[in-house]
Design an enzyme around this catalytic site. Structure first.
Site, mmCIF file in Angstrom:
data_model
loop_
_atom_site.group_PDB
_atom_site.id
_atom_site.type_symbol
_atom_site.label_atom_id
_atom_site.label_comp_id
_atom_site.label_asym_id
_atom_site.label_seq_id
_atom_site.Cartn_x
_atom_site.Cartn_y
_atom_site.Cartn_z
ATOM 1 N N ARG A 1 54.393 14.368 -7.362
ATOM 2 C CA ARG A 1 53.987 14.790 -8.713
ATOM 3 C C ARG A 1 52.463 14.816 -8.873
ATOM 4 O O ARG A 1 51.936 14.458 -9.926
ATOM 5 C CB ARG A 1 54.595 13.880 -9.783
ATOM 6 N N ARG B 1 51.029 16.707 -15.482
ATOM 7 C CA ARG B 1 50.396 16.292 -16.741
ATOM 8 C C ARG B 1 49.223 15.342 -16.612
ATOM 9 O O ARG B 1 48.471 15.167 -17.559
ATOM 10 C CB ARG B 1 51.449 15.673 -17.668
ATOM 11 N N ARG C 1 49.236 25.475 -18.570
ATOM 12 C CA ARG C 1 50.643 25.510 -18.956
ATOM 13 C C ARG C 1 50.861 25.796 -20.441
ATOM 14 O O ARG C 1 51.977 26.078 -20.869
ATOM 15 C CB ARG C 1 51.302 24.167 -18.621
ATOM 16 N N ASP D 1 60.521 22.796 -9.411
ATOM 17 C CA ASP D 1 61.322 21.664 -9.859
ATOM 18 C C ASP D 1 62.640 21.701 -9.105
ATOM 19 O O ASP D 1 63.073 22.764 -8.649
ATOM 20 C CB ASP D 1 61.579 21.710 -11.371
ATOM 21 N N TYR E 1 72.473 15.563 -12.437
ATOM 22 C CA TYR E 1 72.041 16.387 -13.584
ATOM 23 C C TYR E 1 73.157 17.314 -14.048
ATOM 24 O O TYR E 1 73.403 17.478 -15.247
ATOM 25 C CB TYR E 1 70.786 17.191 -13.227
HETATM 26 O O1 1CP Z 1 53.226 18.002 -7.796
HETATM 27 C C1 1CP Z 1 54.440 17.944 -7.544
HETATM 28 O O2 1CP Z 1 54.959 16.899 -7.085
HETATM 29 C C2 1CP Z 1 55.299 19.216 -7.682
HETATM 30 C C3 1CP Z 1 56.024 19.317 -8.898
HETATM 31 C C4 1CP Z 1 57.397 18.721 -9.149
HETATM 32 C C5 1CP Z 1 58.338 18.089 -8.324
HETATM 33 C C6 1CP Z 1 58.183 17.693 -6.872
HETATM 34 C C7 1CP Z 1 57.990 18.838 -10.422
HETATM 35 C C8 1CP Z 1 57.335 19.444 -11.598
HETATM 36 N N1 1CP Z 1 59.265 18.356 -10.358
HETATM 37 C C9 1CP Z 1 59.502 17.869 -9.095
HETATM 38 C C10 1CP Z 1 60.750 17.302 -8.565
HETATM 39 C C11 1CP Z 1 61.686 16.640 -9.495
HETATM 40 N N2 1CP Z 1 62.124 17.075 -10.716
HETATM 41 C C12 1CP Z 1 62.383 15.468 -9.193
HETATM 42 C C13 1CP Z 1 62.253 14.720 -7.893
HETATM 43 C C14 1CP Z 1 61.017 13.889 -7.890
HETATM 44 C C15 1CP Z 1 61.076 12.630 -8.715
HETATM 45 O O3 1CP Z 1 61.982 11.809 -8.481
HETATM 46 O O4 1CP Z 1 60.197 12.458 -9.558
HETATM 47 C C16 1CP Z 1 63.217 15.147 -10.272
HETATM 48 C C17 1CP Z 1 64.153 13.968 -10.419
HETATM 49 C C18 1CP Z 1 63.051 16.175 -11.228
HETATM 50 C C19 1CP Z 1 63.754 16.311 -12.528
HETATM 51 C C20 1CP Z 1 62.787 16.395 -13.645
HETATM 52 N N3 1CP Z 1 62.084 17.538 -13.938
HETATM 53 C C21 1CP Z 1 62.353 15.365 -14.507
HETATM 54 C C22 1CP Z 1 62.855 13.929 -14.509
HETATM 55 C C23 1CP Z 1 63.827 13.695 -15.615
HETATM 56 C C24 1CP Z 1 64.591 12.394 -15.447
HETATM 57 O O5 1CP Z 1 65.778 12.461 -15.061
HETATM 58 O O6 1CP Z 1 64.009 11.321 -15.683
HETATM 59 C C25 1CP Z 1 61.396 15.938 -15.367
HETATM 60 C C26 1CP Z 1 60.661 15.261 -16.487
HETATM 61 C C27 1CP Z 1 61.243 17.295 -14.982
HETATM 62 C C28 1CP Z 1 60.305 18.311 -15.534
HETATM 63 C C29 1CP Z 1 59.088 18.530 -14.710
HETATM 64 N N4 1CP Z 1 59.080 18.840 -13.358
HETATM 65 C C30 1CP Z 1 57.787 19.044 -12.938
HETATM 66 C C31 1CP Z 1 56.930 18.853 -14.074
HETATM 67 C C32 1CP Z 1 55.437 19.025 -14.053
HETATM 68 C C33 1CP Z 1 57.754 18.537 -15.165
HETATM 69 C C34 1CP Z 1 57.306 18.284 -16.594
HETATM 70 C C35 1CP Z 1 57.614 19.494 -17.376
HETATM 71 C C36 1CP Z 1 56.566 19.865 -18.370
HETATM 72 O O7 1CP Z 1 55.362 19.758 -18.087
HETATM 73 O O8 1CP Z 1 57.004 20.359 -19.440
#
Ligand code: 1CP
Length: 354
Positions: A37, A41, A50, A86, A161
């Site tokens: 990540r 943000r 964004r 994602d 999910y």
């Molecule tokens: O920089 C990076 O790492 C690339 C971006 C990235 C990655 C690798 C995003 C962007 N998502 C992910 C993978 C991801 N998404 C995972 C695996 C990694 C981890 O365990 O953190 C998971 C579980 C998700 C699911 C997800 N997508 C969540 C978690 C929700 C929960 O169950 O707690 C969330 C909040 C998102 C949205 C998301 N994905 C990425 C961003 C920047 C965001 C935020 C969205 C926004 O800015 O509105």
């Protein structure tokens, strides 16, 4: 600005980068470092770009994906980029009705709980995601010697999910399906393994140098159940790129008890979360794999002296590993001060210089 200065990558060939070499358990000039990540943000330049663009739409627009992916590479000098996307992007691409809701995460319009629900999810082909191939190709052109990491969600985490309908603390509906209807569970995970594997393959064939399979929530299972209900499917997803010269990283949260089994899924690198020291993880993995990790992302909020001591400890523990990729034990938290991340990168490079 285009391109990224190869300040820390001595080679212009990403296949010879420190990340790829460490993953292959070859000697490196310094310990490679990147952050799960790292885009997102915590960066003001990300928030600016964004503004007004929904997350899923941003993930499908190559100009945005490219710029957001490059932002942390330019700012922090990390040793790898990770594609801005994602884990639910391939599900949306095959037609699952879902949204990524700000402050919540993925939300599925109609949760998947029956055979009929599963039958509505087709296999993924490259034609579902031409934009992903295009983003990867654009990035590889910009990144020079810095490797790009492609990724996918592992079957268990994606199933959670889909079955729960969104983020879940206890995964109760997922477990009810897994234990209550093993036939349907295995068929669902088989479909998800195809989708994850094909999504990894699209990225690797377009030029990603490494792939990571995220099984973020699988730490919710005991080891015996992991081996019965999850391991065969994660193995299949990772096998989809086994014939390509692209090292694989396999990561989950809270997986201390599962590490040895996760190691057997086929990846060259096992990601370790912050709850288990690298020393203990290496013992559990019998020293057979490179490891990635594992600074607690919350420690980045502590005074620098604490951060520095923990980074030094982790780099030292990693010295005896067959290969070590420095990372956090889970993703960067949104309120993290980006200056601290840059400082961690500089420190890892400085103290791991060979
Ligand atoms: O920089 C990076 O790492 C690339 C971006 C990235 C990655 C690798 C995003 C962007 N998502 C992910 C993978 C991801 N998404 C995972 C695996 C990694 C981890 O365990 O953190 C998971 C579980 C998700 C699911 C997800 N997508 C969540 C978690 C929700 C929960 O169950 O707690 C969330 C909040 C998102 C949205 C998301 N994905 C990425 C961003 C920047 C965001 C935020 C969205 C926004 O800015 O509105």
């Amino acid at each position: 600005m285009s391109g990224v200065s190869p300040a820390v990558n001595e080679t212009s060939d990403p296949a010879e980068s420190t990340l790829v070499r460490a993953a292959r358990r070859q000697p490196v000039t310094h310990t490679p470092v990147w952050f799960m990540r790292q885009a997102g943000r915590s960066l003001p330049e990300y928030r600016a770009l964004r503004k007004g663009i929904p997350m899923l739409e941003a993930c499908r627009r190559p100009a945005i994906v490219t710029e957001v992916t490059l932002q942390p590479v330019r700012r922090h000098g990390v040793d790898a980029a990770i594609l801005f996307s994602d884990i639910v992007v391939p599900l949306a691409a095959v037609g699952v009705d879902l949204d990524i809701v700000p402050g919540t995460g993925p939300v599925i319009a109609k949760p998947v709980r029956t055979r009929e629900d599963l039958d509505r999810i087709p296999e993924l082909t490259p034609e579902h995601v031409p934009d992903i191939s295009q983003s990867v190709r654009l990035l590889v052109g910009e990144l020079g010697g810095t490797p790009l990491i492609g990724f996918a969600g592992a079957p268990f985490t994606l199933a959670s999910y889909l079955v729960e309908g969104g983020p879940s603390r206890n995964h109760e509906r997922t477990k009810a399906l897994m234990y209550g209807d093993p036939g349907l569970w295995h068929d669902l995970c088989d479909r998800l393994a195809q989708i994850s594997g094909a999504f990894l393959r699209v990225q690797a064939e377009a030029g990603a140098s490494v792939v990571q399979l995220f099984d973020s929530w699988v730490g919710a299972l005991p080891r015996a159940d992991y081996e019965t209900f999850v391991l065969p499917h994660s193995t299949r997803a990772l096998a989809a790129v086994a014939d390509l010269a692209v090292p694989r990283i396999h990561f989950g949260v809270g997986t201390g008890e599962l590490l040895a089994s996760m190691g057997s899924a086929g990846a060259e690198v096992v990601g370790v979360d912050f709850r288990v020291s690298l020393t203990d993880a290496l013992r559990r993995l019998d020293g057979r794999y490179a490891v990635q990790g594992n600074l607690d992302p919350a420690v980045l909020f502590a005074p620098w002296a604490v951060v520095e001591a923990q980074v030094r400890r982790i780099v030292d523990e990693g010295r005896v590993a067959p290969g070590h990729v420095f990372n956090l034990g889970h993703g960067v938290l949104p309120d993290t001060d980006p200056a601290v991340l840059t400082r961690v990168v500089d420190l890892v490079h400085e103290i791991s210089q060979r």
